[in-house]
Design a protein around this motif. Structure first.
Motif, PDB file in Angstrom:
ATOM      1  N   GLY A 244     -25.570   6.411   4.195  1.00 33.68           N
ATOM      2  CA  GLY A 244     -25.097   5.297   3.382  1.00 33.68           C
ATOM      3  C   GLY A 244     -24.085   5.707   2.319  1.00 33.68           C
ATOM      4  O   GLY A 244     -23.026   5.082   2.176  1.00 33.68           O
ATOM      5  N   LEU A 245     -24.403   6.756   1.566  1.00 33.34           N
ATOM      6  CA  LEU A 245     -23.477   7.205   0.525  1.00 33.34           C
ATOM      7  C   LEU A 245     -22.183   7.729   1.129  1.00 33.34           C
ATOM      8  O   LEU A 245     -21.095   7.498   0.588  1.00 33.34           O
ATOM      9  N   ASN A 246     -22.299   8.430   2.239  1.00 31.01           N
ATOM     10  CA  ASN A 246     -21.099   8.945   2.899  1.00 31.01           C
ATOM     11  C   ASN A 246     -20.182   7.790   3.312  1.00 31.01           C
ATOM     12  O   ASN A 246     -18.970   7.821   3.069  1.00 31.01           O
ATOM     13  N   ALA A 247     -20.759   6.765   3.933  1.00 29.30           N
ATOM     14  CA  ALA A 247     -19.961   5.614   4.367  1.00 29.30           C
ATOM     15  C   ALA A 247     -19.400   4.848   3.171  1.00 29.30           C
ATOM     16  O   ALA A 247     -18.236   4.427   3.168  1.00 29.30           O
ATOM     17  N   LEU A 248     -20.227   4.671   2.144  1.00 29.82           N
ATOM     18  CA  LEU A 248     -19.798   3.923   0.960  1.00 29.82           C
ATOM     19  C   LEU A 248     -18.610   4.596   0.277  1.00 29.82           C
ATOM     20  O   LEU A 248     -17.610   3.950  -0.068  1.00 29.82           O
ATOM     21  N   SER A 285     -25.643  16.171  -1.761  1.00 32.04           N
ATOM     22  CA  SER A 285     -26.150  16.544  -3.087  1.00 32.04           C
ATOM     23  C   SER A 285     -27.122  15.495  -3.608  1.00 32.04           C
ATOM     24  O   SER A 285     -28.199  15.825  -4.138  1.00 32.04           O
ATOM     25  N   CYS A 286     -26.754  14.231  -3.478  1.00 29.60           N
ATOM     26  CA  CYS A 286     -27.618  13.154  -3.972  1.00 29.60           C
ATOM     27  C   CYS A 286     -28.920  13.076  -3.179  1.00 29.60           C
ATOM     28  O   CYS A 286     -30.003  12.872  -3.752  1.00 29.60           O
ATOM     29  N   ALA A 287     -28.832  13.242  -1.854  1.00 24.91           N
ATOM     30  CA  ALA A 287     -30.045  13.204  -1.029  1.00 24.91           C
ATOM     31  C   ALA A 287     -30.963  14.369  -1.364  1.00 24.91           C
ATOM     32  O   ALA A 287     -32.192  14.217  -1.420  1.00 24.91           O
TER      33      ALA A 287
END
Length: 461
Positions: A244-248, A285-287
């Motif tokens: 999700g973060l990668n796509a966002l 990093s966030c994950a």
């Protein structure tokens, strides 16, 4: 002599790598052998210190953060118990008859979501190992299952995949990542269907003969593997964060930011090319931080987990970087130019077959799908485009054939991706490469032939 030197060097590299000798030593030694046998012994030391090491260092500079964060994320998934929770959940939902398909689809979901295949290998390996161990499925089949989900249909076939192999043909054929979607889906189903059927058959046969998971003293997964008291939904949140973060960041955040203010401080920076890497690094990093914080009170030894994760990245990244250095030395030899010209000149009257053969052979020699395709298209991309237009061939078909050809012979034994995956799984070529060959060479080749045939008969769709 130069061509013979390349063949001898490449043959020995594949043979000795298959025999279990580390590529950290093989790559520079075989590159040196190729230089000497080509009759240019005077260039031996410069070839090593300048060509080999500069390319090795360049690869590390570009991908080391990705490897270390991917390895750390995978270790956190394993030691937090999230991998165990996912394996428990998948077994309960799908039963124990479909563990191979489960691993393949887990990899496919991540790679199709834009996650690097190396990151996927690090993240899914502990989940796959848990599943295989719980169901007494031979671990030697695990690299093939991971490769099927990561290195094949989501990398080259499925329309819209963000893999670099699907992006390289775009400027040459003025297409997009959804080129020839129908043919791409057919190719993907061929690889997925045949690969899953093959591995399931091998697993069933092995289990019938009494072969279980096997004893593997060099892995941390054992009877005391971390067991988390969490739901499967909670356990997959880190994976969702990565995707999700990668796509966002890739599609919404970074495209709206004007990075021109960085031009003075970083004149060589290309934000358009760098943001893709930044996105996945931030997502990982966030994950990882999510796993650390949400499991804060449950960690048995967080320091050891972090250290093991970081150390676990060393061998895979240096293995792959060494292969990149080897390919650079081979590409600098005069014989390589002759091989390239000969390959690119095959089937000049049929651009589809010529392109398929050229990309396939060059990917096999370099051990890199993107490298082989880049060499072929940078040399004859405009020519292929002109030939396709004159022959009435849709450029989208040329795009899809190029991508599929890049993912066929790129995973011969000396391939950096193969060596890295085996290092992650702590297995050898002798144990697992035969099944990997079927997944990443044989079945993708059948898919490529099918697309060339269907495209020739019915055109692009």
């Amino acid at each position: 002599m130069s061509i013979l030197a390349i063949l001898i060097s490449l043959g020995l590299l594949m043979f000795l790598a298959y025999r279990g000798i580390t590529v950290l030593l093989l790559a520079p030694v075989m590159a040196a052998l190729a230089v000497v046998l080509s009759g240019d012994a005077g260039a031996l030391l410069p070839s090593y210190t300048v060509t080999f090491m500069s390319q090795l260092g360049g690869y590390l500079a570009k991908f080391f953060p990705l490897f270390i964060l991917g390895a750390l994320f995978g270790q956190l998934m394993a030691d937090s118990g999230a991998a165990h929770a996912i394996s428990e959940g998948l077994v309960k939902r799908l039963g124990t008859r479909h563990v191979i398909l489960t691993v393949v689809l887990a990899c496919a979901l991540l790679t199709y979501g834009g996650v690097s295949l190396f990151v996927v290998a690090f993240a899914v390996y502990p989940i796959g190992a848990q599943l295989f161990r719980r169901t007494s499925t031979p671990k030697r089949l695990l690299p093939a299952a991971l490769a099927l989900g990561s290195f094949t249909f989501t990398m080259t076939a499925l329309p819209g995949t963000p893999a670099i192999q699907n992006a390289i043909p775009i400027p040459y054929f003025q297409t997009n990542s959804f080129a020839a979607p129908g043919l791409g889906i057919i190719a993907g189903l061929i690889m997925l269907g045949l690969g899953t059927w093959w591995l399931k058959g091998r697993a069933t046969k092995a289990q019938a003969q009494g072969e279980g998971y096997g004893k593997h003293d060099n892995e941390a997964l054992n009877d005391d593997a971390p067991v988390a008291r969490m739901s499967m939904l909670t356990a997959v949140i880190p994976l969702i964060l990565v995707i999700g973060l990668n796509a966002l960041l890739t599609y919404l955040v970074f495209p709206r930011i004007d990075f021109s203010y960085l031009n003075d401080a970083f004149p060589e920076l290309d934000p358009a090319g760098a943001t893709g890497m930044w996105s996945i690094l931030i997502a990982l990093s966030c994950a990882s931080l999510w796993l650390v914080v949400t499991r804060w009170k449950q960690w048995a030894d967080l320091k050891t987990t972090v250290n093991n994760g970081c150390f676990g990245a060393m061998l895979p990244v240096f293995n792959t970087a060494s292969e990149v250095g080897y390919g650079a030395v081979i590409a600098s030899l005069a014989g390589f130019a002759l091989v390239k010209e000969a390959v690119l000149g095959l089937y000049p009257d049929n651009p589809l077959i010529s392109e398929a053969v050229a990309v396939n052979v060059l990917a096999g020699i370099t051990g890199s799908s993107s490298g082989g395709m880049s060499i072929a298209l940078s040399t004859l991309g405009s020519t292929y485009m002109e030939m396709a237009v004159n022959a009435g061939i849709d450029p989208e078909l040329m795009h899809r054939v190029a991508a599929l050809a890049a993912g066929s012979m790129d995973t011969l034994p000396h391939s950096g991706a193969v060596i890295t995956l085996l290092a992650i799984c702590k297995l050898t070529h002798r144990q697992s490469y035969g099944q990997m060959f079927m997944m990443t060479v044989a079945f993708p080749m059948l898919a490529l032939i099918s697309v060339v045939t269907l495209g020739s008969l019915f055109g692009s769709f």
